[in-house]
Design a protein around this motif. Structure first.
Motif, short mmCIF file in Angstrom:
data_model
loop_
_atom_site.label_atom_id
_atom_site.label_comp_id
_atom_site.label_asym_id
_atom_site.label_seq_id
_atom_site.Cartn_x
_atom_site.Cartn_y
_atom_site.Cartn_z
N GLN A 71 -16.41 -48.91 21.64
CA GLN A 71 -16.65 -49.40 20.29
C GLN A 71 -17.55 -50.63 20.32
OE1 GLN A 71 -13.01 -50.01 18.19
NE2 GLN A 71 -14.00 -50.61 16.28
N ASN A 95 -21.06 -49.61 21.51
CA ASN A 95 -21.77 -48.92 20.43
C ASN A 95 -22.62 -49.86 19.60
OD1 ASN A 95 -21.21 -46.24 20.72
ND2 ASN A 95 -19.28 -46.35 19.59
N LYS A 96 -22.03 -50.97 19.24
CA LYS A 96 -22.73 -51.90 18.37
C LYS A 96 -24.04 -52.34 19.00
CE LYS A 96 -21.11 -55.08 14.89
NZ LYS A 96 -20.12 -56.09 14.53
N TYR A 99 -26.50 -49.50 18.98
CA TYR A 99 -27.12 -49.31 17.68
C TYR A 99 -28.16 -50.38 17.41
CZ TYR A 99 -23.76 -45.71 16.40
OH TYR A 99 -23.02 -44.56 16.34
N GLU A 100 -27.92 -51.55 17.96
CA GLU A 100 -28.91 -52.62 17.82
C GLU A 100 -30.06 -52.43 18.78
OE1 GLU A 100 -27.46 -56.63 18.14
OE2 GLU A 100 -25.76 -56.17 16.85
N ILE A 148 -29.14 -49.44 26.32
CA ILE A 148 -29.50 -48.03 26.35
C ILE A 148 -28.52 -47.30 27.24
CG2 ILE A 148 -31.21 -46.36 27.11
CD1 ILE A 148 -33.37 -48.10 26.25
N LYS A 193 -35.30 -52.80 27.65
CA LYS A 193 -36.33 -53.76 28.03
C LYS A 193 -36.95 -54.45 26.81
CE LYS A 193 -37.18 -50.82 30.90
NZ LYS A 193 -37.94 -49.69 31.41
N ASN A 195 -34.45 -63.60 16.74
CA ASN A 195 -34.33 -62.95 15.46
C ASN A 195 -35.71 -62.66 14.92
OD1 ASN A 195 -31.88 -62.16 14.46
ND2 ASN A 195 -31.21 -64.30 14.40
N LYS A 196 -35.77 -61.55 14.25
CA LYS A 196 -37.08 -61.15 13.78
C LYS A 196 -37.64 -62.15 12.78
CE LYS A 196 -35.33 -56.77 14.72
NZ LYS A 196 -34.19 -56.04 14.18
N ASP A 252 -41.63 -56.89 15.59
CA ASP A 252 -41.08 -55.80 16.38
C ASP A 252 -40.33 -54.87 15.45
OD1 ASP A 252 -42.00 -56.71 18.79
OD2 ASP A 252 -40.31 -58.06 19.02
N ILE A 253 -40.68 -53.64 15.52
CA ILE A 253 -40.02 -52.67 14.66
C ILE A 253 -39.18 -51.74 15.50
CG2 ILE A 253 -40.37 -50.81 13.03
CD1 ILE A 253 -42.84 -52.07 12.12
N GLU A 254 -38.01 -51.46 15.02
CA GLU A 254 -37.20 -50.48 15.71
C GLU A 254 -36.89 -49.35 14.77
OE1 GLU A 254 -33.80 -52.55 17.38
OE2 GLU A 254 -35.19 -54.21 17.55
N ARG A 255 -36.64 -48.25 15.35
CA ARG A 255 -36.40 -47.07 14.54
C ARG A 255 -35.01 -46.53 14.83
NH1 ARG A 255 -40.51 -42.05 14.17
NH2 ARG A 255 -38.98 -40.39 14.04
#
Lengths: 244, 244
Positions: free
Chosen positions: A56, A59-60, A63-64, A68, A79, A87-88, A240-243
């Motif tokens: 659990q 997981n967090k 998800y962030e 990996i 990486k 922070n973005k 930085d973009i994450e999908r």
DNA sequence: TATGTCTATATGTATGAACATATAGATACT
DNA sequence: AGTATCTATATGTTCATACATATAGACATA
């Protein structure tokens, strides 16, 4: 080998404690360099808790996309968290910080203004409500780089006497006991007009990066409307973009 | 009342099926307007699966902040998912799509070029390795809006004969059986030079939004280097940022 | 050398159960 | 009416367990 411990009696949930543990753990250069984390089963046994609880927590971070997981192999730190970790929000200080350049506040103006149509609609407040307006010019030793304008929603109870020279969002968190959460941004390129050219110490007609930003609280209520004019010659806006 | 069903024999995991179900479910205006979702226990019973599995599915949407859970109350759709739902990649089509404006490809050029120093370093490949270069000019009926240049890492096995008029990342996913995952972007403002002014149908010296992007696979290996020159008068680059 | 097969390992999926706790509304008391 | 208390409800936390499956490396085979 630090002996990590879990407090079964804490009001803080176990998975949350494990999460904190993991966040600290992965600061470790070994893990930053690709070493696999302790596997879930061992970790659970070691901490005296269930594997599910470890999972659990993990997981967090997954998800962030801080971690990996790879089936049959293990879990490691994703990486390029050089900037992912930051922070973005801090994207502005980004390049500068990397170069170790110190910031300087060139100008600071705080005051109450009546909300114009645009602001009042955005905030969902009556026309001409008083809102706190903050103007800042920041830069480095050689000159100004960015001209900020911020408008704060009345919900954010500010007196106007806060220390606005501190990083803005940090301050907001403390004063406003809540966490800024979602931001919408629009970016475009414009040419410097006379006023801007003075503020940023450039020529009229020079390119300027113009950024609008809406900062919201976790409930997605707007708390700040922020405009930024960046000198394009000395600054690149980094994201930085994450999908999902 | 559609009877949602779960396929226990599908190769698609149950939690994943439930996730899909939820995503469809919350499209429903009722839920968009704040109606509570069916509670976890009922849902599990109804679908003939465990509550934990339902929870696993819900978790994902919660982490995406599409859903908000409240202890003792229930789970509902988070507000303003108008743009949150859209993938952040789609930021370019963003404004246009909302206005229902159709895109048009003005020019398309594909070919193999030798990697220069910058590209080869970025990709970590030998100097002068052949890489696929893709140039596109896209816009709407009234004229071009953006000029793209893409370089693809050799790892992405492309023949150069793919249909590049399709959305790029969608194509990549299919062809390259992998999912583009992380992107770094740098944005700045520049002035149009002669070449750009011709390509974008603007005057020399007009402001242009310049965007560099590195697209990586889930393992964070670069697969594409992408440059975009946007007409600043007709386009605002929109981003949604979320904070962990 | 190259290819195929087995195997230990670690994550992935799924279940069922139990108890904790925040919330809102009903109910009872002052 | 106003306040305190109870209570049903839904999520939050945690556990033990079982089996599935992708992966890498060891070992054997052609």
């Amino acid at each position: 080998m630090t002996a990590f411990k879990i407090d079964h009696d804490s009001s803080n949930p176990l998975h949350s404690q494990v999460e904190d543990l993991l966040r600290k753990l992965i600061e470790n250069p070994e893990y930053q360099n690709g070493k696999l984390l302790p596997n879930e089963v061992d970790m659970a046994k070691h901490l005296g808790i269930s594997r599910n609880t470890v999972r659990q927590a993990t997981n967090k971070l997954v998800y962030e996309s801080l971690l990996i997981r790879k089936k049959g192999v293990g879990t490691k730190v994703a990486k390029n968290n050089i900037s992912t970790k930051l922070n973005k929000w801090t994207s502005f200080t980004h390049e500068m910080d990397e170069k170790g350049v110190a910031f300087k506040v060139y100008s600071l103006k705080v005051g109450w203004v009546a909300a114009d149509k645009r602001i009042s609609e955005l905030f969902g407040i009556p026309h001409k409500t008083k809102v706190l307006k903050l103007e800042r010019i920041r830069g480095i030793h050689s000159g100004p780089i960015v001209y900020f304008i911020s408008y704060f929603h009345p919900r954010v109870e500010l007196t106007g006497k806060e220390d606005f020279s501190k990083p803005l969002y940090e301050m907001l968190e403390k004063e406003y006991h809540s966490v800024a959460s979602i931001s919408k941004e629009g970016i475009s390129a414009i040419l410097a007009d006379h006023e801007l050219s003075l503020k940023l110490n450039i020529k009229e007609g020079d390119p300027v990066l113009f950024r609008k930003r809406i900062v919201c609280d976790p409930g997605d209520r707007p708390i700040e409307y922020n405009l930024g004019y960046y000198r394009a010659d000395s600054f690149t806006y980094t994201i930085d973009i994450e999908r999902g």
